[in-house]
Design an enzyme around this catalytic site. Structure first.
Site, PDB file in Angstrom:
ATOM      1  N   ILE A   1      89.209 -28.202   1.250  1.00  0.00           N
ATOM      2  CA  ILE A   1      88.305 -27.997   1.277  1.00  0.00           C
ATOM      3  C   ILE A   1      86.992 -28.950  -0.128  1.00  0.00           C
ATOM      4  O   ILE A   1      85.756 -29.313   0.022  1.00  0.00           O
ATOM      5  CB  ILE A   1      87.044 -26.837   0.004  1.00  0.00           C
ATOM      6  CG1 ILE A   1      87.064 -26.440  -1.411  1.00  0.00           C
ATOM      7  CG2 ILE A   1      87.097 -25.086   1.423  1.00  0.00           C
ATOM      8  CD1 ILE A   1      86.754 -25.458  -2.141  1.00  0.00           C
TER       9      ILE A   1
ATOM     10  N   GLU B   1      88.532 -33.052  -0.969  1.00  0.00           N
ATOM     11  CA  GLU B   1      89.564 -34.456  -2.173  1.00  0.00           C
ATOM     12  C   GLU B   1      88.983 -35.243  -3.053  1.00  0.00           C
ATOM     13  O   GLU B   1      87.450 -35.641  -2.072  1.00  0.00           O
ATOM     14  CB  GLU B   1      90.151 -34.533  -0.960  1.00  0.00           C
ATOM     15  CG  GLU B   1      91.587 -34.320  -0.508  1.00  0.00           C
ATOM     16  CD  GLU B   1      92.115 -34.559   0.345  1.00  0.00           C
ATOM     17  OE1 GLU B   1      93.589 -34.621   0.161  1.00  0.00           O
ATOM     18  OE2 GLU B   1      91.689 -33.303   1.491  1.00  0.00           O
ATOM     19  N   GLY B   2      89.575 -35.140  -3.958  1.00  0.00           N
ATOM     20  CA  GLY B   2      88.902 -36.251  -4.770  1.00  0.00           C
ATOM     21  C   GLY B   2      90.223 -37.386  -5.616  1.00  0.00           C
ATOM     22  O   GLY B   2      90.908 -37.015  -5.019  1.00  0.00           O
ATOM     23  N   SER B   3      89.368 -38.060  -6.792  1.00  0.00           N
ATOM     24  CA  SER B   3      90.443 -38.252  -7.476  1.00  0.00           C
ATOM     25  C   SER B   3      91.711 -37.685  -7.771  1.00  0.00           C
ATOM     26  O   SER B   3      92.866 -38.494  -8.843  1.00  0.00           O
ATOM     27  CB  SER B   3      89.759 -40.119  -8.167  1.00  0.00           C
ATOM     28  OG  SER B   3      88.723 -39.289  -8.712  1.00  0.00           O
ATOM     29  N   PHE B   4      90.712 -36.259  -8.424  1.00  0.00           N
ATOM     30  CA  PHE B   4      92.010 -35.896  -9.388  1.00  0.00           C
ATOM     31  C   PHE B   4      92.736 -35.248  -8.118  1.00  0.00           C
ATOM     32  O   PHE B   4      93.599 -34.883  -8.773  1.00  0.00           O
ATOM     33  CB  PHE B   4      90.464 -34.878  -9.936  1.00  0.00           C
ATOM     34  CG  PHE B   4      90.146 -34.024  -8.655  1.00  0.00           C
ATOM     35  CD1 PHE B   4      91.230 -32.836  -8.930  1.00  0.00           C
ATOM     36  CD2 PHE B   4      89.441 -34.159  -7.964  1.00  0.00           C
ATOM     37  CE1 PHE B   4      90.508 -32.130  -7.827  1.00  0.00           C
ATOM     38  CE2 PHE B   4      88.912 -32.976  -6.719  1.00  0.00           C
ATOM     39  CZ  PHE B   4      89.653 -32.441  -6.723  1.00  0.00           C
TER      40      PHE B   4
ATOM     41  N   ARG C   1      92.338 -31.973  -5.637  1.00  0.00           N
ATOM     42  CA  ARG C   1      92.362 -31.888  -4.265  1.00  0.00           C
ATOM     43  C   ARG C   1      91.584 -30.848  -5.163  1.00  0.00           C
ATOM     44  O   ARG C   1      91.615 -29.838  -5.838  1.00  0.00           O
ATOM     45  CB  ARG C   1      93.130 -30.997  -2.967  1.00  0.00           C
ATOM     46  CG  ARG C   1      93.925 -31.911  -2.412  1.00  0.00           C
ATOM     47  CD  ARG C   1      95.505 -31.360  -2.103  1.00  0.00           C
ATOM     48  NE  ARG C   1      95.976 -30.437  -2.209  1.00  0.00           N
ATOM     49  CZ  ARG C   1      96.349 -30.000  -2.056  1.00  0.00           C
ATOM     50  NH1 ARG C   1      96.775 -29.819  -0.546  1.00  0.00           N
ATOM     51  NH2 ARG C   1      97.795 -28.858  -2.155  1.00  0.00           N
ATOM     52  N   ALA C   2      90.125 -29.538  -4.126  1.00  0.00           N
ATOM     53  CA  ALA C   2      90.188 -28.182  -4.744  1.00  0.00           C
ATOM     54  C   ALA C   2      90.083 -27.353  -2.869  1.00  0.00           C
ATOM     55  O   ALA C   2      90.448 -27.989  -1.884  1.00  0.00           O
ATOM     56  CB  ALA C   2      88.125 -28.969  -4.770  1.00  0.00           C
TER      57      ALA C   2
ATOM     58  N   ASP D   1      77.513 -36.087 -14.955  1.00  0.00           N
ATOM     59  CA  ASP D   1      77.867 -36.094 -13.372  1.00  0.00           C
ATOM     60  C   ASP D   1      77.556 -35.336 -12.842  1.00  0.00           C
ATOM     61  O   ASP D   1      77.855 -35.483 -11.540  1.00  0.00           O
ATOM     62  CB  ASP D   1      79.819 -36.011 -13.146  1.00  0.00           C
ATOM     63  CG  ASP D   1      80.134 -37.232 -12.056  1.00  0.00           C
ATOM     64  OD1 ASP D   1      79.250 -38.345 -11.740  1.00  0.00           O
ATOM     65  OD2 ASP D   1      81.036 -37.289 -11.412  1.00  0.00           O
TER      66      ASP D   1
HETATM   67  P1  ADP Z   1      85.479 -34.370  -8.281  1.00  0.00           P
HETATM   68  O1  ADP Z   1      85.935 -34.277  -9.672  1.00  0.00           O
HETATM   69  O2  ADP Z   1      86.694 -34.934  -6.712  1.00  0.00           O
HETATM   70  O3  ADP Z   1      84.237 -34.793  -7.327  1.00  0.00           O
HETATM   71  P2  ADP Z   1      84.149 -31.462  -7.161  1.00  0.00           P
HETATM   72  O4  ADP Z   1      85.105 -30.020  -8.052  1.00  0.00           O
HETATM   73  O5  ADP Z   1      83.667 -32.204  -7.609  1.00  0.00           O
HETATM   74  O6  ADP Z   1      85.852 -32.663  -8.380  1.00  0.00           O
HETATM   75  O7  ADP Z   1      85.036 -31.493  -5.792  1.00  0.00           O
HETATM   76  C1  ADP Z   1      85.418 -31.552  -4.694  1.00  0.00           C
HETATM   77  C2  ADP Z   1      84.225 -30.610  -3.380  1.00  0.00           C
HETATM   78  O8  ADP Z   1      84.966 -29.866  -3.848  1.00  0.00           O
HETATM   79  C3  ADP Z   1      82.961 -30.598  -4.138  1.00  0.00           C
HETATM   80  O9  ADP Z   1      82.272 -31.908  -4.081  1.00  0.00           O
HETATM   81  C4  ADP Z   1      82.937 -28.901  -3.226  1.00  0.00           C
HETATM   82  O10 ADP Z   1      82.384 -30.040  -2.083  1.00  0.00           O
HETATM   83  C5  ADP Z   1      84.602 -29.064  -2.850  1.00  0.00           C
HETATM   84  N1  ADP Z   1      83.852 -27.889  -4.180  1.00  0.00           N
HETATM   85  C6  ADP Z   1      84.556 -28.135  -5.823  1.00  0.00           C
HETATM   86  N2  ADP Z   1      84.293 -26.259  -6.283  1.00  0.00           N
HETATM   87  C7  ADP Z   1      84.024 -25.846  -5.069  1.00  0.00           C
HETATM   88  C8  ADP Z   1      83.656 -24.531  -5.089  1.00  0.00           C
HETATM   89  N3  ADP Z   1      83.470 -24.109  -6.154  1.00  0.00           N
HETATM   90  N4  ADP Z   1      82.640 -24.281  -3.991  1.00  0.00           N
HETATM   91  C9  ADP Z   1      82.448 -24.709  -2.909  1.00  0.00           C
HETATM   92  N5  ADP Z   1      83.071 -25.887  -2.614  1.00  0.00           N
HETATM   93  C10 ADP Z   1      83.720 -26.929  -3.643  1.00  0.00           C
END
Ligand code: ADP
Ligand code: MG
Length: 353
Positions: A10, A12-15, A17-18, A127
Site C-alpha cells: 500500500i 513504499e518509502g525509503s524505510f 514498504r507498507a 513529519d
Molecule cells: P514512510 O516512513 O515511508 O513515510 P508511512 O508510515 O508514512 O511510511 O507509510 C507510507 C505510506 O503507506 C503512507 O503514506 C500511506 O499511503 C500508506 N500507509 C501506511 N500506513 C498505513 C495505514 N495504517 N493505513 C493505510 N495506509 C497506510
C-alpha cells in the site's frame, strides 16, 4: 510472516514498504510497515523508536498500534489499516475541485485532536504532512508514520535534530533553532492551507527560494469561498515566532472548532477524561467536586489531553534582538543548514517534480 498473509503493497518509502496484511487466525486486515533494520546498533535502536512511540498512543485520531516484531533483518509494525488512503492522495484526486469548508474544519479538528494527544505525551511528530495523515471510509482522520517522532525527556527539552519534508519545515528549523511542539503546529498549518487550496503554501523550484518563502512567510490568500475565520486561523499558525503560534489545545478551543470536537471525539473519551478529572478533584483537599456538564466535560477532556508543554514554550523565548539577528542571518544559516542536510535527508529535486 508470523501469522500474517500479505495481500498487497500500500505504500513504499525509503524505510521499506507498507503492506496490507490479513491475520491468519482472525481474517482481520491490518497495515504492516516493513522497515529494513540498519546494521549499526544505534540505527536499529532508532528504527525501534517508531514502534515504541506508536505503541504509547491510544486515541481515535492516531493510527492504532497492534504489535511489532523483528525477523530476518526487518522490523515489522502491525497497525490498524486506514481504508481511505492518505490525505495527499485525497487532495490529488480532487483534480482542482475545492473541498467544502465544513469538511476541511472537520478533518482539521480531528488532526488537532490527534496532535493534542501526542503533545500531551511529550511526543513531537516532526513529519506532519498530508501523506502522513490517513483516512478511513467512515470519515475518521488519523495521524500516522511516527518514523521521525521524538520523545522529549522532560517538558523543558527541545529536539535539536530534525528530519522532515522541506515544504512543511518551519522557519525555526531552517534557522538552526530547536524543534518544539509549535513546529508541529506550523506543519499542521501547511496541511490546513493545502486542504483549502489543494497546493502547498510555500512552493519553489530551488532550495534557496523555498527557504526564503518559508522564512518570509509570504502566502497567497485563500480562495474567496472560505471564511475570514479560516484565513485568520492559518495566519496564526504561520506566525514566524513559534511561541506566538497557538497550541493544539488553543486551536481546539476556538469557537469554530470547539463545536466540532463533540462530533469528532467519541463520547467514551470525553467521559473517561471527565471521570478522571472528577476523581482528581475529589482527592484534592482544597476543592469540592461538582457535577460537570457535557460541555465542561469536553473542555476538561481537552485540557487533560493537552500537552501545553508550557515549560517548553517558556523555556525558550526570543528577545527582539535575538529575532532581529535571526532574521538577518536566516538565509545564510538556512542555506548552511541545507548544505548540511542535502544528500543526507532530503531529496528536494525529486520532491519538486
Ligand atoms: P514512510 O516512513 O515511508 O513515510 P508511512 O508510515 O508514512 O511510511 O507509510 C507510507 C505510506 O503507506 C503512507 O503514506 C500511506 O499511503 C500508506 N500507509 C501506511 N500506513 C498505513 C495505514 N495504517 N493505513 C493505510 N495506509 C497506510
Ligand atoms: Mg510517511
Amino acid at each position: 510472516m508470523d501469522g500474517y498473509l500479505v495481500l498487497r503493497v500500500i505504500g513504499e518509502g525509503s524505510f521499506g514498504r507498507a503492506l496490507l496484511v490479513q491475520q491468519e487466525n482472525s481474517n482481520q486486515t491490518f497495515a504492516m510497515k516493513e522497515i529494513r533494520l540498519p546494521k549499526s546498533f544505534s540505527g536499529t535502536r532508532n528504527s525501534r523508536k517508531e514502534a515504541v512511540l506508536l505503541a504509547k498512543m491510544k486515541h481515535p485520531n492516531i493510527v492504532a498500534f497492534k504489535e511489532s516484531f523483528e525477523a530476518e533483518g526487518h522490523l515489522y509494525i502491525v497497525m490498524e489499516y486506514c481504508d481511505g488512503g492518505d490525505l495527499m492522495q485525497k487532495i490529488k484526486h480532487q483534480k482542482g475541485k475545492l473541498f467544502p469548508e465544513d469538511m476541511i474544519l472537520n478533518w482539521f479538528t480531528q488532526m488537532c485532536l490527534g496532535v493534542n494527544h501526542i503533545h500531551k505525551k511529550r511526543v513531537l511528530h516532526r513529519d506532519i504532512k498530508s501523506k502522513n495523515i490517513f483516512l478511513t471510509q467512515n470519515g475518521r482522520v488519523k495521524l500516522g508514520d511516527f518514523g521521525s517522532a521524538r520523545l522529549l525527556s522532560s517538558p523543558m527539552a527541545f529536539a535539536c535534530t530534525y528530519v522532515g519534508t522541506p515544504y512543511y519545515v518551519p522557519p525555526e528549523i531552517w534557522e538552526n533553532m530547536p524543534y518544539n511542539n509549535k513546529s508541529d503546529i506550523w506543519s499542521l498549518g501547511c496541511i490546513l492551507y493545502e486542504l483549502c487550496t489543494l497546493k502547498h503554501p510555500f512552493q519553489a523550484n530551488s532550495w534557496k527560494s523555498l527557504i526564503l518563502k518559508i522564512c518570509q512567510g509570504s502566502l497567497r490568500p485563500l480562495p474567496s469561498q472560505y471564511s475570514c475565520e479560516l484565513q485568520h486561523l492559518i495566519k496564526q499558525m504561520f506566525k514566524r515566532n513559534p511561541s506566538h503560534r497557538p497550541s493544539a489545545t488553543t486551536l481546539l478551543s476556538r469557537s469554530s472548532l470547539a463545536r466540532l470536537v463533540r462530533q469528532c471525539l467519541p463520547p467514551e473519551i470525553i467521559t473517561e477524561y471527565g471521570e478522571q478529572v472528577l476523581e482528581e478533584t475529589k482527592n484534592s483537599k482544597h476543592s469540592t467536586p461538582r457535577k460537570k456538564t457535557d460541555s465542561s466535560r469536553i473542555r476538561i477532556a481537552l485540557e487533560n489531553e493537552a500537552t501545553t508543554m508550557q515549560g517548553e514554550e517558556q523555556g525558550r523565548k526570543y528577545s527582539d534582538t535575538d529575532l532581529e539577528s535571526i532574521h538577518k542571518n536566516s538565509t545564510k544559516s538556512a542555506l548552511r543548514r541545507v548544505n548540511e542536510e542535502k544528500g543526507k535527508l532530503f531529496k528536494f529535486e525529486s520532491l519538486c517534480k
